[in-house]
Motif scaffolding. Structure first.
Motif, short mmCIF file in Angstrom:
data_model
loop_
_atom_site.label_atom_id
_atom_site.label_comp_id
_atom_site.label_asym_id
_atom_site.label_seq_id
_atom_site.Cartn_x
_atom_site.Cartn_y
_atom_site.Cartn_z
N GLU A 150 -12.32 -9.58 29.84
CA GLU A 150 -13.74 -9.75 29.51
C GLU A 150 -14.35 -10.95 30.22
O GLU A 150 -15.49 -10.89 30.69
N SER A 151 -13.62 -12.05 30.28
CA SER A 151 -14.17 -13.25 30.92
C SER A 151 -14.39 -13.04 32.40
O SER A 151 -15.29 -13.66 32.98
N ARG A 152 -13.61 -12.19 33.03
CA ARG A 152 -13.76 -11.94 34.47
C ARG A 152 -14.86 -10.91 34.75
O ARG A 152 -15.64 -11.02 35.69
N TYR A 153 -14.93 -9.86 33.90
CA TYR A 153 -15.81 -8.73 34.19
C TYR A 153 -17.18 -8.81 33.54
O TYR A 153 -18.13 -8.21 34.04
N LEU A 154 -17.30 -9.51 32.41
CA LEU A 154 -18.53 -9.42 31.62
C LEU A 154 -19.31 -10.72 31.55
O LEU A 154 -20.53 -10.72 31.65
N TRP A 155 -18.62 -11.86 31.36
CA TRP A 155 -19.30 -13.15 31.23
C TRP A 155 -19.71 -13.68 32.59
O TRP A 155 -18.92 -13.63 33.55
N THR A 156 -20.91 -14.22 32.69
CA THR A 156 -21.26 -14.95 33.91
C THR A 156 -20.65 -16.35 33.83
O THR A 156 -20.42 -16.89 32.74
N HIS A 157 -20.36 -16.93 34.99
CA HIS A 157 -19.90 -18.31 35.04
C HIS A 157 -20.64 -19.03 36.16
O HIS A 157 -20.97 -18.43 37.19
N GLY A 158 -20.92 -20.29 35.94
CA GLY A 158 -21.65 -21.07 36.94
C GLY A 158 -21.53 -22.55 36.64
O GLY A 158 -21.04 -22.96 35.57
N ILE A 159 -21.96 -23.36 37.59
CA ILE A 159 -21.94 -24.82 37.44
C ILE A 159 -23.36 -25.32 37.65
O ILE A 159 -23.94 -25.13 38.72
N THR A 160 -23.92 -25.94 36.62
CA THR A 160 -25.29 -26.45 36.71
C THR A 160 -25.34 -27.65 37.66
O THR A 160 -24.54 -28.58 37.52
N PRO A 161 -26.27 -27.64 38.62
CA PRO A 161 -26.39 -28.80 39.52
C PRO A 161 -26.86 -30.03 38.77
O PRO A 161 -27.96 -30.07 38.24
N ARG A 162 -26.02 -31.05 38.69
CA ARG A 162 -26.37 -32.32 38.05
C ARG A 162 -25.31 -33.35 38.40
O ARG A 162 -24.19 -32.98 38.76
N LYS A 163 -25.64 -34.60 38.27
CA LYS A 163 -24.69 -35.66 38.63
C LYS A 163 -23.81 -36.09 37.46
O LYS A 163 -22.79 -36.74 37.66
N PHE A 164 -24.23 -35.73 36.22
CA PHE A 164 -23.45 -36.10 35.03
C PHE A 164 -23.26 -34.87 34.16
O PHE A 164 -24.16 -34.05 34.02
N ASP A 165 -22.08 -34.76 33.57
CA ASP A 165 -21.79 -33.69 32.63
C ASP A 165 -21.65 -34.27 31.23
O ASP A 165 -21.18 -35.40 31.05
N VAL A 166 -22.04 -33.50 30.23
CA VAL A 166 -21.78 -33.84 28.83
C VAL A 166 -20.38 -33.36 28.49
O VAL A 166 -20.08 -32.17 28.63
N VAL A 167 -19.52 -34.28 28.05
CA VAL A 167 -18.12 -33.95 27.76
C VAL A 167 -17.72 -34.58 26.43
O VAL A 167 -18.37 -35.50 25.95
N ASN A 222 -12.54 0.65 37.64
CA ASN A 222 -12.73 1.55 36.49
C ASN A 222 -12.65 0.78 35.18
O ASN A 222 -12.09 1.24 34.20
N CYS A 223 -13.22 -0.44 35.17
CA CYS A 223 -13.17 -1.29 34.00
C CYS A 223 -14.00 -0.70 32.86
O CYS A 223 -14.71 0.29 33.04
N VAL A 224 -13.92 -1.31 31.70
CA VAL A 224 -14.63 -0.80 30.53
C VAL A 224 -15.97 -1.52 30.35
O VAL A 224 -16.54 -1.51 29.25
N TYR A 225 -16.50 -2.09 31.43
CA TYR A 225 -17.79 -2.77 31.37
C TYR A 225 -18.72 -2.18 32.42
O TYR A 225 -19.10 -2.84 33.39
N PRO A 226 -19.09 -0.90 32.28
CA PRO A 226 -19.87 -0.23 33.34
C PRO A 226 -21.22 -0.86 33.60
O PRO A 226 -21.75 -0.75 34.70
N SER A 227 -21.81 -1.53 32.58
CA SER A 227 -23.12 -2.13 32.79
C SER A 227 -23.09 -3.26 33.81
O SER A 227 -24.11 -3.59 34.42
N MET A 228 -21.92 -3.86 34.01
CA MET A 228 -21.78 -4.95 34.97
C MET A 228 -21.02 -4.54 36.22
O MET A 228 -20.80 -5.37 37.10
#
Length: 654
Positions: free
Chosen positions: A286-303, A343-349
């Motif tokens: 699911e994390s590979r096929y359905l969720w989007t992933h990205g990195i927000t452009p910024r110089k500091f991260d909240v951790v 032939n994954c189970v996430y046809p919408s993506m």
């Protein structure tokens, strides 16, 4: 002399205090309006620090150091991405001291000056949100490689020069990348699987990949590597790695610096995940096929503050958050090339199971050529075998036209398909042409005379045919000019007195209170794009000359949107220009569905189904007649509606 000086000093101090008070009041109003925070004039041990939050670049460590000057700090809550913080002191007296000493204090944070404005609040909202779970199939393995292995991998990538035949290096807007094994194409988000890069993956990656294999993170070794280098402040937009180019599991090493990657589910859920330096991110399912992933452009991260060097989900717990400055990060993303449709189970993506982004309506002839090449010519080559298997019985009205020709007459079938009309009347001389090489080959196998040709430029002598037919062809041309040119080419082939029969799809699938069989839902009835053959029309005997100069043109196309819509099969047409799905699946004899199968049936088909989309311009009432009347020296002899098609019979007059 000293008294006036003292009065001036007091006056200057008062101006400063007044400025702080004005700013404080304005800040209080802003907080109340945007955050729902209500401040009070009554001294309290609870205070809100405006302009002193993670959202405007103030770290927990810096703010806490300043706040301690006011007294004993009991708690500090810094909500993520907010420009304010809550502080609770051990006593009301400490709160009063902090308000007096720190209100208007100027801090230097992240290279800029920040002025703190402090107000009393009756209580602090200390509600802490729970920890969101990681997306299913996602894991982060800390310190997956050693410092020495990290250095070895970074040295393996030479950014100063590269051999184009072995690797591909690109400078993108927000980062620079280098590809090994196969080039990833950002213009179509895919790879050319027939053009591997001969250099393969760097040998320095071998030990890491063998470790991934032995620990069960992957079952086969990757053969594609994308190296991304991010300067501080750079990122990558949210995306899902295209399904069709790569297999399930994706591995990504974070080298040089840590970052925070944001994951978002289509239902709106979001999770921020810390990727520490030298960690391995594993995405599958699911994390590979359905969720989007990205990195927000910024110089500091909240951790998380208590685990500044660790990994995991960034919670919304305001008592445990701080800022982390980004450094230059290099990621090694390993993937395995896929050689069959996904032939994954996430046809919408899934790009293997849904159409690509619809093309735009053409604005120039070159655009029209590209559109028709992709959504007409290439499609018919792919579906030719099944297309032929669904074209058996001739249409009665077309058959009548062909049988009305005299023995020895010459007939040209323009867009002949599998040649089903070429053998209707054995007493005439017939020749066919089609843009599809495969369909012309089927005609040859059946013993018919046919050749490959575009309907806009037919290599046949002018004025040499007694009759021409064009059945379900002209609606595939994507501009009015090209549709007109197709009619003109038919007329060019005719002798004077010769006739042409033209069929095109009608936008009106219900005519004279009768619905076309295209709209019916009988699953056992085979429908073709030309209809069933029965007629729902009253012939209109036009038999009139077309006067081009006196014709008032009806606008055939109302272009309100630039993107073509995808039609839902067996329903009315919502627009004139659209893409019509053709469902192709595995099974006996190709086992494919007709163009008119319903969307519900398509959803229930095998995982190996493929969907093709053909471009159509469906004609409105009288549009085909008026198009024909733009051609010189022709007469419309007959016009009628036949099973969801508009049809005309033309005669060349001179």
């Amino acid at each position: 002399m000293e008294a006036p000086v003292e009065n001036v000093r007091r006056e200057k101090k008062s101006k400063k205090e007044l400025k702080v008070e004005r700013r404080e009041r304005k800040t209080q109003q802003t907080l109340l309006r945007h955050a729902g925070l209500s401040t009070t004039q009554k001294p309290s041990q609870n205070l809100v620090v405006s302009n002193g939050g993670l959202g405007n670049g103030v770290s927990r460590e810096l703010l806490l150091e300043v706040l301690k000057e006011g007294g004993a700090v009991k708690s500090l809550l810094m909500p993520p991405n907010k420009p304010y913080a809550y502080v609770t002191y051990a006593s009301v007296e400490d709160g009063q001291s902090a308000h007096r000493l720190l209100n208007g204090r100027v801090l230097r944070s992240q290279g800029q000056e920040v002025t703190l404005y402090i107000s009393y609040v009756e209580k602090v909202d200390s509600e802490v949100s729970g920890v969101s779970p990681l997306p299913s199939g996602l894991s982060v393995l800390e310190e997956f490689i050693s410092v020495e292995e990290e250095a070895l991998l970074l040295q393996a990538v030479d950014w100063t020069s590269h051999t184009e035949e072995l690797t591909v290096q690109k400078e993108l807007k927000n980062r620079r990348v280098k590809h090994y094994g196969y080039e990833f194409r950002y213009d179509n988000n895919n790879v050319d699987k027939d053009k591997p890069l001969p250099g393969g993956l760097p040998p320095e990656c071998g030990a890491v990949l063998q470790k991934c294999l032995s620990e069960g993170h992957i079952s086969v070794l990757p053969d594609q590597l994308t190296v991304n280098q991010y300067q501080s402040g750079q990122g990558i937009p949210p995306h899902v790695d295209t399904h069709s180019p790569f297999e399930d599991t994706i591995l990504s090493l974070s080298l040089g610096a840590k970052t925070v990657m944001d994951f978002r589910h289509p239902d709106g859920r979001s999770v921020a995940v810390v990727l520490p330096r030298r960690s391995l991110l594993v995405m599958k399912g699911e994390s590979r096929y359905l969720w989007t992933h990205g990195i927000t452009p910024r110089k500091f991260d909240v951790v998380p503050a208590s685990d500044a060097e660790g990994s995991g989900v960034v919670t919304s717990d305001p008592s445990n958050l701080t800022l982390s400055r980004r450094g230059m990060r290099t990621s090694f993303t390993f993937r395995k090339i896929r050689h069959a449709p996904c032939n994954c189970v996430y046809p919408s993506m899934c790009d293997s199971q849904r159409p690509p982004s619809p093309p735009s309506l053409p604005v120039a002839d070159s655009d029209a050529c590209r559109l028709e090449t992709q959504y007409v010519h290439h499609v018919y080559e792919e579906i030719s075998a099944h297309f032929s298997s669904t074209r058996h019985a001739p249409w009665p009205k077309v058959r009548d036209f062909l049988l009305s020709l005299r023995p020895g007459d010459m007939l040209a079938d323009i867009g002949c398909g599998n040649g089903k009309y070429l053998g209707i009347n054995p007493q005439i001389v017939t020749v066919g042409c089609d843009r599809s090489v495969n369909l012309v080959g089927i005609c040859a196998e059946r013993g018919f005379q046919a050749f490959v040709s575009d309907a806009l430029n037919i290599p046949l002598r002018s004025s040499s045919f007694d009759a021409c037919i064009s059945i379900a062809v002209i609606h595939h041309f994507s501009t009015k000019e090209r549709r007109l040119a197709a009619v003109e080419e038919l007329v060019r082939l005719l002798k004077v007195g010769g006739r042409a029969l033209i069929y095109v799809w009608a936008k009106e699938q219900e005519y004279n209170k009768q619905k076309s069989k295209y709209l019916k839902t009988n699953k056992n009835q085979e429908n073709t794009e030309e209809g069933s053959g029965s007629e729902e029309r009253k012939p209109v005997q036009e038999n009139r000359e077309c006067n081009v100069s006196g014709l008032e043109e009806q606008p055939a196309e109302k272009v309100s949107e630039t993107k073509l819509s995808v039609h839902t099969n067996r329903t009315v047409f919502a627009s004139q220009d659209l893409l019509v799905p053709w469902h192709l699946k595995g099974g006996k004899n190709g086992g494919v569905e007709t163009a008119c199968e319903s969307e519900d049936r398509a959803a229930a088909t095998s995982r190996q189904d493929r969907v093709f989309h053909r471009y159509y311009h469906v004609f409105q009432h009288r549009e085909l007649e008026e198009l024909c009347c733009l051609v010189k020296n022709v007469k419309v002899r007959e016009s009628y509606h036949d099973q969801g098609n508009w049809c005309v019979v033309l005669e060349k007059t001179q």
